[in-house]
Enzyme design. Structure first.
Site, PDB file in Angstrom:
ATOM      1  N   ASP A 260       0.877  -1.173   0.000  1.00 51.50           N
ATOM      2  CA  ASP A 260       0.000   0.000   0.000  1.00 51.50           C
ATOM      3  C   ASP A 260       0.907   1.213   0.000  1.00 51.50           C
ATOM      4  O   ASP A 260       2.108   1.110   0.275  1.00 51.50           O
ATOM      5  CB  ASP A 260      -0.890   0.003   1.249  1.00 51.50           C
TER       6      ASP A 260
ATOM      7  N   VAL B 120       2.059   0.843  -6.983  1.00 53.90           N
ATOM      8  CA  VAL B 120       1.779  -0.257  -7.923  1.00 53.90           C
ATOM      9  C   VAL B 120       2.032   0.115  -9.377  1.00 53.90           C
ATOM     10  O   VAL B 120       2.015  -0.756 -10.249  1.00 53.90           O
ATOM     11  CB  VAL B 120       0.331  -0.775  -7.775  1.00 53.90           C
TER      12      VAL B 120
ATOM     13  N   TYR C 214     -12.753   5.220 -15.114  1.00 53.38           N
ATOM     14  CA  TYR C 214     -12.926   4.079 -14.222  1.00 53.38           C
ATOM     15  C   TYR C 214     -13.454   2.872 -14.988  1.00 53.38           C
ATOM     16  O   TYR C 214     -12.889   1.777 -14.922  1.00 53.38           O
ATOM     17  CB  TYR C 214     -13.891   4.444 -13.090  1.00 53.38           C
TER      18      TYR C 214
ATOM     19  N   LYS D  28     -11.606  -0.808 -15.847  1.00 53.22           N
ATOM     20  CA  LYS D  28     -12.164  -2.038 -15.295  1.00 53.22           C
ATOM     21  C   LYS D  28     -12.557  -3.026 -16.403  1.00 53.22           C
ATOM     22  O   LYS D  28     -12.471  -4.243 -16.215  1.00 53.22           O
ATOM     23  CB  LYS D  28     -13.354  -1.724 -14.383  1.00 53.22           C
TER      24      LYS D  28
END
Length: 244
Positions: free
Chosen positions: A37, A61, A150, A154
């Site tokens: 994180d 990440v 978004y 996805k």
């Protein structure tokens, strides 16, 4: 509980929300978990609480070198990786009229590029382990439309999952995507659209938001050997929204 006994797992975005629920349950089920994180304080505190079968690594990440460091650290402490949960992600409620290119690239890098980097980075380790399970957290908006940026990312996660599954199946490595609906996490309850989301929840066939643990149950199934013949598939947890 030993559904993941002696498995070695990496979970991104693991210091809060759904990721935290995944990490805690994995440790309960016997796994050795490295979770990452950007929130150093929350992650360190959580690792101290969970004990010797967990390890926190601060990790962006979107950083390829950082991914390699996480895998190397995992192997050094616990051994080759059996499980990867690509959970880290952000949401953004801007319309296409208001979204800048910088905004768009940010959400693509965190939600989409990170999944590619995660899969690519763990595959050599999973080959050492002679198999593994990758669980990519997408969204119901990887099935149906939603916010620009978004939704795009996805859908991409869903597509990458299928493509990767075809390429690594012969290695005993499975790749699946999970598609949550409206989950009661800090991302939802502390964002700008809290009241809008609460009102929307009334239209869900099950008339409520899901709890993180309900998603964790699906992630656990896919991470475990119980789902040994499931790969390249999407698993939807949305209270019936995409059935409408």
């Amino acid at each position: 509980m030993t559904r993941l006994l002696d498995k070695v797992a990496i979970v991104t975005g693991g210091a809060s929300g759904m990721g935290e629920a995944h990490v805690r349950r994995f440790v309960e089920e016997g796994a050795k978990v490295v979770f990452t994180d950007i929130n150093q304080d929350a992650g360190s505190k959580m690792a101290e609480e969970l004990g010797e079968n967990s390890l926190f690594v601060k990790h962006d990440v979107t950083d390829e070198a950082g991914w390699q460091a996480v895998v190397e650290k995992t192997e050094a402490v616990f051994g080759p990786v059996n499980i990867l949960v690509n959970n880290a992600g952000i949401s953004m409620s801007k319309s296409i009229f208001d979204m800048s290119l910088e905004d768009y690239k940010k959400i693509v890098n965190i939600n989409q590029v990170s999944v590619f980097l995660g899969m690519k980075s763990v595959l050599p380790s999973m080959q050492k382990a002679e198999g593994g399970s990758i669980v990519n957290i997408s969204s119901m908006n990887g099935i149906v439309g939603g916010a620009v940026g978004y939704t795009d990312t996805k859908f991409a996660v869903r597509g990458m999952t299928k493509a990767a599954a075809l390429q690594v199946g012969h290695l005993g490595i499975r790749v699946n995507s999970v598609h949550p609906g409206v989950i009661e996490t800090p991302m939802v309850t502390q964002g700008d659209a809290v009241e809008q989301i609460k009102e929307f929840a009334k239209s869900i066939p099950m008339r409520r938001m899901a709890q993180s643990e309900e998603v964790t149950n699906m992630v656990l199934f896919l991470a475990s050997d119980e789902s040994s013949y499931s790969t390249g598939s999407e698993f939807v947890i949305d209270g019936g929204l995409t059935a409408m």
